[in-house]
Scaffold this active site. Structure first.
Site, PDB file in Angstrom:
ATOM      1  N   HIS A   1      30.918 109.887  37.514  1.00 28.08           N
ATOM      2  CA  HIS A   1      30.208 110.808  36.620  1.00 28.08           C
ATOM      3  C   HIS A   1      31.111 111.394  35.545  1.00 28.08           C
ATOM      4  O   HIS A   1      30.625 112.093  34.645  1.00 28.08           O
ATOM      5  CB  HIS A   1      29.534 111.929  37.434  1.00 28.08           C
ATOM      6  CG  HIS A   1      30.451 113.003  37.912  1.00 28.08           C
ATOM      7  ND1 HIS A   1      31.011 113.005  39.178  1.00 28.08           N
ATOM      8  CD2 HIS A   1      30.913 114.133  37.305  1.00 28.08           C
ATOM      9  CE1 HIS A   1      31.758 114.091  39.325  1.00 28.08           C
ATOM     10  NE2 HIS A   1      31.718 114.786  38.200  1.00 28.08           N
TER      11      HIS A   1
ATOM     12  N   ASP B   1      30.139 107.284  43.676  1.00 24.35           N
ATOM     13  CA  ASP B   1      30.673 108.008  42.517  1.00 24.35           C
ATOM     14  C   ASP B   1      32.157 107.735  42.261  1.00 24.35           C
ATOM     15  O   ASP B   1      32.954 108.650  42.109  1.00 24.35           O
ATOM     16  CB  ASP B   1      30.453 109.516  42.695  1.00 24.35           C
ATOM     17  CG  ASP B   1      30.684 110.297  41.399  1.00 24.35           C
ATOM     18  OD1 ASP B   1      30.166 109.882  40.363  1.00 24.35           O
ATOM     19  OD2 ASP B   1      31.405 111.310  41.447  1.00 24.35           O
TER      20      ASP B   1
ATOM     21  N   SER C   1      36.506 117.430  39.270  1.00 31.70           N
ATOM     22  CA  SER C   1      35.823 116.168  39.562  1.00 31.70           C
ATOM     23  C   SER C   1      36.766 114.984  39.433  1.00 31.70           C
ATOM     24  O   SER C   1      37.559 114.904  38.494  1.00 31.70           O
ATOM     25  CB  SER C   1      34.642 115.981  38.618  1.00 31.70           C
ATOM     26  OG  SER C   1      33.623 116.895  38.890  1.00 31.70           O
TER      27      SER C   1
END
Length: 844
Positions: free
Chosen positions: A235, A289, A372
């Site tokens: 992402h 992811d 992230s």
């Protein structure tokens, strides 16, 4: 909704604000390209509406532009003949600027620099070493609202340059903004990071597309080949823009700020100077992811980057550690002492779909936006996942979820969406591997020169070997007989430093020695090497070998060579225009015994050269002096011949005999730009169809002699296209004033830039022509040998299409000449030899 529409418009300057982006102010650094007004508060508000788990935060708004050095900015020809382009980019209110070039091919010797107006903020130069197969270059951010783009290329490199700026990032928040990250975070330099020093060095903060930020980490593979594999979250958006990845290493605070204090929640002192740019996508998958890329280059050795190990077993573990950049603040460490569990993303049921690892809550620190893609490590110091998202923050005890490496291993079943092919390229089936450094033993510098009897000192860094934290015993081999070695600390407990001293070099024979430094622990043995060079005195003079003394017709960049004397290590090459070396044009020190000048020497010119030897003990002998003469360039008369001018017009006398006409004719004498004097001829690049003709007087060409040529200086600002020309200039010749032949093969120094498209309204459509946009004053030389003995006229012809105007085409200092043997000067003295014995001073 209205606010979002305005922001979307700001992203596309040419769709929403055509004609408003460019200003003409100078600011002292060239033409200015201004972005439209951008409201930072609006952008922050928009971010607050879209923020959430699994959303990569933005730090900049990427504004789409279309800028190349042949359309915007200003060009200057420097004294050494190289070309310099400059453009100022301004975005009022920006906290930073970054730049995305989706076409980047830098010729050898070329250099792109980016700096603030006051030059206090700079980015390292970008060179031909940054040319990559994907053809792009994305820069780190520069903390300024106005930046100077400065390009320098040689006259030859100017032709092969490819540079197109398509994205300018208007930064509205900076990395490590004050109070962006929570005060509960723990700096990696704090004692809590002591057991994780290797893993800390594998983690970096990243930017993508000049807009979003995340965290990622270097990852080892079973080949142990130090391939620069870098992993982050899907992402984070790298999958569609891998060339735009910029990785910043060692962005850390220098001190341990007390968790919970104002200092810990404030701005740090980390540096973003250690960066690398560009990557190629290898694999990505949404369910777990992950994204894996290979960086364009290996990290610089001095950055001491670690390749993290991994575990794909799928097991749960009693505790876990996260290392990350919260809100892209300086690097932090988080620890959870609770067991991990396997779940779905944002789920708590075990095992759910099995794609994620759930961290129950952080007992030390937390994660935030910007974390992230960061790695989660098990107690064995192996990565087991990368952060997808969660609700953890300072002051709560909620969960985070990491994409499971065990699931990413097989991913979607193909090399483009799984890890297996890249982390285990030989298919060994390995379930886990440990991390590694480029070398656990590091030596600096790699070469030490000493003048006996001085000591030689080598600085050592020692990391864990084979993942073992046990002490490391150091040893050295290869030192000269008669010398002694000693370590300032031995053994050492990694991470550690030590200094190797080699003493008593006065007992050693002069020469070069390969020194191997080894470290041994329970984890194995690793080694690094360095070179020791011992010198017993200054060197003698080198002997020149090539070119031979008095050599003629040497290239403008001749290769010079010499034999090294005993003890020589450094050589200063001097090239001068006189035997006394009072007019030195090249002086450079090299470590080799050959030398190639970085720039062209003057053509058709006698040069003198010599070489001075030296070493660590001091300056040594100087070679004898030799000469060579460079070959004549187009337009020059070779040695033994002299120029005979058949025609010359510098446009200063009204240009008698020149005739202009054609459709849309704008040719006229102009004082706007000149190569010399006060006048030149100009045809304007109008925004309508034209075929503008400028005919020279009739010129009788000599039938004898050599190197018959037309020479003229011209400045071009003629509308080009990406594949050729929209408007164009050509040169024609006629022997009767009625039939004209386009000259092309005869152009010796300034070939046509490209063809005008066949569908263009330009009258010259389908033919090649000049369309530099712009080209500073340049001397064109045209071979006329095929017309020797004839009377000819020349026609400068500018054709334009039905749109877009440019400044046009300037012509100045037109000369037709040949070279004759025996037409030598009766007398000349440039006073360069220094001798005046033939001159007398007469006092009245």
């Amino acid at each position: 909704m209205k606010r979002q529409a305005l922001l979307s418009c700001a992203m596309f300057v040419f769709l929403c604000l055509t004609g408003t982006a460019v200003g003409g102010a100078d600011l002292g650094d060239g033409a200015v390209f201004r972005l439209p007004p951008i409201d930072n508060d609006d952008l922050l508000t928009e971010d607050s509406l879209t923020a959430g788990p699994g959303v990569a935060p933005r730090f900049a708004l990427p504004v789409e532009v279309k800028i190349d050095p042949f359309t915007y900015g200003s060009w200057t020809t420097l004294n050494d003949g190289s070309m310099q382009w400059r453009l100022v980019v301004s975005s009022p209110g920006a906290k930073s600027l970054n730049f995305g070039f989706t076409r980047y091919t830098m010729p050898p010797g070329g250099e792109l620099r980016i700096h603030s107006l006051d030059k206090e903020q700079t980015i390292r130069p970008f060179t031909a070493a940054d040319n990559k197969p994907h053809g792009q270059l994305w820069t780190p951010l520069l903390p300024t609202a106005e930046a100077v783009l400065e390009l320098r290329v040689s006259a030859e490199g100017y032709r092969s340059l490819e540079l197109e700026l398509t994205h300018i990032g208007h930064g509205y928040r900076t990395f490590g903004d004050v109070q962006e990250s929570g005060s509960c975070n723990v700096d990696v330099i704090c004692p809590e990071g002591d057991d994780w020093r290797d893993e800390i060095r594998s983690v970096a903060v990243i930017s993508t597309g000049g807009s979003t930020f995340c965290t990622g980490f270097m990852v080892n593979n079973t080949a142990q080949d130090l391939r620069p594999l870098f992993m982050t979250a899907d992402h984070c958006g790298i999958a569609g823009s891998a060339p735009s990845l910029v990785v910043f290493w060692n962005y850390e605070n220098s001190t341990c700020r007390v968790p919970g204090s104002g200092a810990s929640g404030g701005g740090g002192d980390g540096s973003l100077a250690q960066f690398q740019t560009g990557s190629t996508l290898l694999a990505t998958s949404n369910p777990s992811d992950f994204t894996l890329v290979v960086l364009d280059d290996a990290p610089d050795e001095v950055w001491n980057v670690h390749w993290a190990g991994w575990d794909r077993s799928g097991n749960d573990f009693p505790s876990s550690v996260g290392i990350h950049h919260p809100s892209t603040d300086e690097k932090r460490i988080s620890i959870d002492n609770d067991p991990t569990s396997t779940t779905s993303y944002l789920g708590s049921s075990v095992p759910g779909d099995g794609t994620h690892i759930r961290v129950l809550d952080w007992d030390l620190g937390t994660t935030e936006g910007g974390s992230s893609g960061s790695p989660l490590f098990n107690p064995a110091h192996r990565a087991i996942g990368q952060l997808h998202g969660g609700n953890a923050a300072c002051g709560n005890d909620t969960e985070d979820w990491y994409g499971h490496i065990a699931v990413s291993w097989e991913g979607g079943g193909t090399p483009g969406n799984r890890l297996r092919d890249h982390l285990d390229p030989a298919g060994t089936g390995t379930m886990f591997i440990d991390g590694r450094d480029a070398s656990a033993i590091g030596v600096a510098p790699k070469q030490v020169d000493v003048c006996a009897p001085d000591d030689a000192l080598f600085a050592l860094t020692v990391a864990q070997i084979g993942g073992s934290s046990s002490s490391v015993t150091l040893s050295a081999t290869g030192q000269p007989a008669g010398t002694a070695t000693a370590f300032s600390a031995n053994p050492v407990v990694p991470p550690a430093t030590s200094t190797l001293t080699i003493s008593n070099t006065g007992a050693a024979a002069a020469g070069s020695y390969a020194i191997d430094i080894s470290g041994t622990s329970s984890g194995g043995t690793e080694m690094d090497s360095a070179t020791l060079r011992v010198f017993s005195g200054v060197p003698l003079a080198p002997g020149l070998t090539a070119p031979v003394n008095g050599a003629l017709n040497q290239p403008a960049r001749p290769t010079l060579s010499w034999t090294p004397p005993a003890g020589g290590s450094d050589y200063t090459v001097e090239i001068a225009l006189d035997a006394a070396f009072t007019n030195v044009v090249v002086s450079q020190t090299v470590g080799e015994t050959t030398f190639l000048p970085a720039a062209d020497l003057a053509t058709n010119t006698l040069h003198y050269w010599r070489v001075l030897a030296a070493n660590i003990c001091g300056a040594g002998g100087t070679s004898s002096v030799r000469t060579f003469t460079t070959q004549a360039a187009p337009g020059d008369c070779s040695t033994g011949t002299t120029a005979v001018v058949a025609f010359a017009d510098d446009m200063e006398g009204g240009a008698p005999g020149w005739v202009h006409g054609g459709s849309g004719d704008t040719w006229h004498l102009s004082a706007t730009r000149t190569h010399g004097g006060s006048n030149s001829y100009l045809a304007i690049g109008v925004s309508s169809v034209s075929d503008q003709l400028l005919d020279s007087p009739a010129i009788s060409l000599p039938a004898t002699g050599s190197a018959l040529s037309l020479q003229f200086w011209n400045y071009q600002e003629i509308e080009d296209s990406f594949s050729g020309c929209f408007d164009s200039g050509v040169l024609e010749i006629s022997t009767d004033g009625a039939t004209w032949t386009r000259l092309e093969a005869e152009l010796q120094t300034d070939p046509y830039d490209g063809a005008v498209g066949g569908g263009s309204s330009n009258p010259l459509a389908g033919s090649n022509g000049w369309c530099a946009d712009p080209q500073d004053w340049f001397r064109s030389v045209v071979d006329l040998s095929a017309w020797a003995g004839q009377t000819v006229r020349f026609r400068f012809r500018l054709g334009t299409d039905s749109s877009v105007s440019r400044e046009g085409w300037y012509i100045d200092d037109v000369v037709v000449q040949s070279c004759e043997v025996g037409a030598s000067e009766i007398f000349s003295d440039g006073f360069e030899s220094g001798g005046t014995s033939m001159w007398s001073i007469i006092t009245p």
